[in-house]
Every structure is written in C-alpha cells, then in structure tokens.
Design a protein around this motif. Structure first.
Motif, PDB file in Angstrom:
ATOM      1  N   LYS A  67       1.942   5.140   3.327  1.00 34.21           N
ATOM      2  CA  LYS A  67       1.451   4.453   4.565  1.00 34.21           C
ATOM      3  C   LYS A  67      -0.206   4.699   5.200  1.00 34.21           C
ATOM      4  O   LYS A  67      -0.954   4.159   6.303  1.00 34.21           O
ATOM      5  CB  LYS A  67       2.446   4.892   6.268  1.00 34.21           C
ATOM      6  CG  LYS A  67       2.180   3.921   7.465  1.00 34.21           C
ATOM      7  CD  LYS A  67       3.747   4.214   8.319  1.00 34.21           C
ATOM      8  CE  LYS A  67       4.753   3.624   7.314  1.00 34.21           C
ATOM      9  NZ  LYS A  67       6.576   3.762   8.221  1.00 34.21           N
TER      10      LYS A  67
ATOM     11  N   THR B 128      -0.733  -3.606  -3.448  1.00 35.75           N
ATOM     12  CA  THR B 128       0.647  -3.765  -2.703  1.00 35.75           C
ATOM     13  C   THR B 128      -0.181  -4.500  -1.407  1.00 35.75           C
ATOM     14  O   THR B 128       0.818  -5.519  -1.340  1.00 35.75           O
ATOM     15  CB  THR B 128       0.536  -2.153  -2.258  1.00 35.75           C
ATOM     16  OG1 THR B 128       1.066  -1.125  -3.856  1.00 35.75           O
ATOM     17  CG2 THR B 128       1.898  -2.479  -1.965  1.00 35.75           C
ATOM     18  N   LEU B 129      -1.082  -4.340  -0.872  1.00 26.20           N
ATOM     19  CA  LEU B 129      -1.808  -4.836   0.062  1.00 26.20           C
ATOM     20  C   LEU B 129      -2.405  -6.397   0.185  1.00 26.20           C
ATOM     21  O   LEU B 129      -2.293  -7.158   1.047  1.00 26.20           O
ATOM     22  CB  LEU B 129      -3.143  -3.878   0.265  1.00 26.20           C
ATOM     23  CG  LEU B 129      -2.981  -2.473   1.624  1.00 26.20           C
ATOM     24  CD1 LEU B 129      -3.900  -1.829   1.774  1.00 26.20           C
ATOM     25  CD2 LEU B 129      -1.513  -2.724   2.307  1.00 26.20           C
ATOM     26  N   ASP B 130      -2.662  -6.376  -1.207  1.00 25.74           N
ATOM     27  CA  ASP B 130      -2.959  -7.922  -1.444  1.00 25.74           C
ATOM     28  C   ASP B 130      -2.474  -8.671  -1.777  1.00 25.74           C
ATOM     29  O   ASP B 130      -2.232 -10.199  -1.312  1.00 25.74           O
ATOM     30  CB  ASP B 130      -3.987  -8.020  -2.572  1.00 25.74           C
ATOM     31  CG  ASP B 130      -4.251  -9.247  -3.456  1.00 25.74           C
ATOM     32  OD1 ASP B 130      -5.272  -9.582  -2.996  1.00 25.74           O
ATOM     33  OD2 ASP B 130      -3.508  -9.672  -4.233  1.00 25.74           O
ATOM     34  N   GLU B 131      -0.971  -8.397  -2.325  1.00 24.76           N
ATOM     35  CA  GLU B 131       0.585  -8.872  -2.549  1.00 24.76           C
ATOM     36  C   GLU B 131       0.471  -9.214  -1.177  1.00 24.76           C
ATOM     37  O   GLU B 131       1.164 -10.388  -0.800  1.00 24.76           O
ATOM     38  CB  GLU B 131       1.425  -8.180  -2.871  1.00 24.76           C
ATOM     39  CG  GLU B 131       1.254  -8.363  -4.450  1.00 24.76           C
ATOM     40  CD  GLU B 131       1.893  -7.313  -5.792  1.00 24.76           C
ATOM     41  OE1 GLU B 131       3.076  -6.133  -4.651  1.00 24.76           O
ATOM     42  OE2 GLU B 131       1.563  -6.765  -6.090  1.00 24.76           O
ATOM     43  N   GLN B 132       0.675  -8.032  -0.089  1.00 21.50           N
ATOM     44  CA  GLN B 132       1.544  -8.596   1.393  1.00 21.50           C
ATOM     45  C   GLN B 132      -0.033  -9.245   1.940  1.00 21.50           C
ATOM     46  O   GLN B 132       0.794  -9.369   3.398  1.00 21.50           O
ATOM     47  CB  GLN B 132       1.601  -6.924   1.776  1.00 21.50           C
ATOM     48  CG  GLN B 132       2.084  -5.932   1.273  1.00 21.50           C
ATOM     49  CD  GLN B 132       1.759  -4.986   2.113  1.00 21.50           C
ATOM     50  OE1 GLN B 132       1.655  -4.153   3.008  1.00 21.50           O
ATOM     51  NE2 GLN B 132       3.142  -3.937   1.903  1.00 21.50           N
ATOM     52  N   LYS B 133      -0.704  -9.874   1.593  1.00 24.27           N
ATOM     53  CA  LYS B 133      -1.555 -10.675   2.193  1.00 24.27           C
ATOM     54  C   LYS B 133      -2.563  -9.775   3.465  1.00 24.27           C
ATOM     55  O   LYS B 133      -3.001 -10.681   4.440  1.00 24.27           O
ATOM     56  CB  LYS B 133      -1.497 -11.785   2.332  1.00 24.27           C
ATOM     57  CG  LYS B 133      -0.759 -12.389   1.308  1.00 24.27           C
ATOM     58  CD  LYS B 133      -0.728 -14.229   1.695  1.00 24.27           C
ATOM     59  CE  LYS B 133       0.569 -14.624   0.344  1.00 24.27           C
ATOM     60  NZ  LYS B 133      -0.526 -15.318  -0.884  1.00 24.27           N
ATOM     61  N   ARG B 134      -2.650  -8.729   2.866  1.00 25.15           N
ATOM     62  CA  ARG B 134      -3.619  -8.237   4.551  1.00 25.15           C
ATOM     63  C   ARG B 134      -5.187  -7.744   3.753  1.00 25.15           C
ATOM     64  O   ARG B 134      -5.355  -7.485   4.826  1.00 25.15           O
ATOM     65  CB  ARG B 134      -2.754  -6.596   4.766  1.00 25.15           C
ATOM     66  CG  ARG B 134      -1.293  -6.791   5.143  1.00 25.15           C
ATOM     67  CD  ARG B 134      -0.583  -5.677   4.849  1.00 25.15           C
ATOM     68  NE  ARG B 134      -0.691  -4.535   6.407  1.00 25.15           N
ATOM     69  CZ  ARG B 134      -0.477  -3.500   6.478  1.00 25.15           C
ATOM     70  NH1 ARG B 134       0.658  -2.702   5.557  1.00 25.15           N
ATOM     71  NH2 ARG B 134      -0.473  -3.009   7.558  1.00 25.15           N
TER      72      ARG B 134
ATOM     73  N   HIS C 180      -3.022   2.691   3.255  1.00 26.50           N
ATOM     74  CA  HIS C 180      -2.574   1.940   3.715  1.00 26.50           C
ATOM     75  C   HIS C 180      -3.921   1.869   5.029  1.00 26.50           C
ATOM     76  O   HIS C 180      -4.649   0.467   5.296  1.00 26.50           O
ATOM     77  CB  HIS C 180      -1.499   1.417   4.027  1.00 26.50           C
ATOM     78  CG  HIS C 180      -0.867   0.919   2.523  1.00 26.50           C
ATOM     79  ND1 HIS C 180       0.067   0.808   2.175  1.00 26.50           N
ATOM     80  CD2 HIS C 180      -0.999   1.436   1.042  1.00 26.50           C
ATOM     81  CE1 HIS C 180       0.672   0.406   0.599  1.00 26.50           C
ATOM     82  NE2 HIS C 180      -0.131   0.797   0.417  1.00 26.50           N
TER      83      HIS C 180
END
Length: 267
Positions: free
Chosen positions: A4, A42-48, A7
């Motif tokens: 966390k 992971t952050l790309d998949e979460q669209k962040r 990120h």
C-alpha cells in the motif's frame, strides 16, 4: 515498504512528474524491478495510472505546473528517525511564547509533535504544519497567503507585500534540498523567492537537514553558509563537512539517530 505504501509513493511520483521510469520508482520505493513492475501492472489494472514501456505515466495531467522536486508524500517516508530526532532538538532551542517561523518541509513538519507541549507564536507557509498545530496544540498559528502547491503542501505568494512582511520571528526553522560550500540549495526559483522573504523576517536562521543532504547539489543557491546561524543534523555527517561549517562560523548540533524515539515522540 508495504504494498500500500509503495502504491502511494508510485502514484504520487507519477502525478508529480507525469512520466516516471521503473528505475526511478525502484529508487523511491526501495523495491526490486520485478516488484515495481508488478505494482505498475496492478495500478494500471485499477486505472490509477497508465503503464508504458519502461515505466508509468499519469492518466490525467496536472492543472498547473507545480514546484520542482519530490512531493511531500514521498519525502515524508524517508529518513524518519533522523527527521524526528533533528526536529526534537530544534524545539528544544525554543522558549515558550517567542515568535518563530517554520518553513514547509518534511523535516520541519516533525517539529509539530514536540511542539504539542509548548505555547509558541508560529508563522508557517505549510498547510499540514498549520493544520496539525491548530488541531493538536495550544500554539498560536499564523498562515501565509497564496497558492497551495498540492505536491509539496506549501503555500507561496507571488506578491511582495503579503502578510509575511508583518511578522517578526526570533528564529526561522527550515530544511533544504542540499548544502555545499556555496550555501543552501533549492531546485525551484519560486520556492527560493518565498524562502528568502521569510529569512529576512527572522533574527536567527536554523537549518534542519539529515546528513544525506550534504551530498546533494542543485543549480540554485538560496543563501550563503554565512547567513546560517545553526545547522541541526544527525551523526552521519562527515568530519570534513563539519569542518566546512565551522570555517563558515555555523554552529553545529549533531543529534544521535533514535534520540526522538527515546524522548517518546516517535510516530
């Protein structure tokens, strides 16, 4: 650093610079390249953020140009023990009731915890410092006016005749991007302009820096060493650096790492 936290650092860095390489993110988080790439995915998949070749970029651009340098949220995760010990030593210098200036920064922010038992007149250009002091202490707080730069959580005024000119301080406490033979160094001209104005309102200038800052350099000099009255740092400072400060007639306070925890102010 936990996932966390990694990120949070990655997202902050991407918003600050728009495009950040994997190597840059590895340096900021201390994680391996493989771990960093997994975090980006992971952050790309979460669209962040948006994954790109060799790094990541922000999905949306910033509304206006920010200040140069790492954001507050990244810097506050670094050298925590050193910053707490240095800040505790800085508050020890203060006397109750006296007016002081605390310039925005992650080391100076750590002063808010030992200040909880004091009653000072504090002028600051730091939104988080002002907020914490107002909510958790009995100190009188005056906040400068201007634009809030979100990444650094600092308030800067473009005007010369703002409220800063009406505040007198016994001491000003500030950090720095780096320190060398020429003096204190910063990266951004706007920051230098604001800090020079604050320095002019204080009798004494006290600089709070961990020992890593003595190896940093920048293209912009904020003020010469001779303007500094005292530097508070940790025991990692090299003998040759201490000699340089002594030759410039700068008082040096070296604080053992972990001193803040022993005094009970560790977070």
């Amino acid at each position: 650093m936990h996932e966390k936290d990694r990120h949070r650092v990655i997202l902050s860095a991407v918003q600050d610079r728009s495009l950040v390489t994997v190597n840059d993110l590895c340096s900021l988080t201390g994680a391996s390249e493989a771990t960093t790439r997994r975090d980006i995915n992971t952050l790309d998949e979460q669209k962040r953020l948006r994954r790109v070749r060799g790094g990541a970029e922000a999905i949306t651009s910033k509304p206006f140009v920010g200040l140069a340098g790492r954001p507050f949220s990244v810097n506050e995760t670094m050298q925590i023990a050193e910053k707490q010990a240095i800040a505790a030593a800085a508050v020890e210098i203060c006397e109750d009731g006296e007016p002081i200036i605390i310039n925005g920064g992650t080391t100076t922010f750590q002063m808010v915890h030992p200040l909880a038992s004091r009653r000072m007149q504090v002028f600051t250009n730091s939104f988080p410092i002002a907020e914490h002091l107002l909510k958790n202490t009995q100190n009188t707080v005056m906040l400068s006016g201007g634009i809030i730069y979100r990444e650094q959580n600092i308030i800067l005024s473009p005007f010369d005749n703002d409220v800063t000119r009406n505040f007198y301080a016994k001491r000003m406490f500030m950090g720095a991007q780096g320190i060398g033979p020429l003096g204190l160094m910063e990266q951004d001209p706007l920051l230098i302009q604001a800090e020079q104005k604050l320095i002019g309102q204080a009798e004494e200038l006290i600089v709070l820096v961990d020992s890593s800052k003595f190896g940093n350099r920048s293209s912009l000099v904020l003020c010469p060493l001779e303007r500094i009255d005292t530097i508070i740092t940790d025991e990692g400072i090299e003998d040759r650096t201490a000699a340089m400060l002594e030759s410039a007639d700068v008082s040096l306070i070296v604080v053992p790492i972990g001193a803040a925890q022993k005094d009970g102010v560790a977070s």
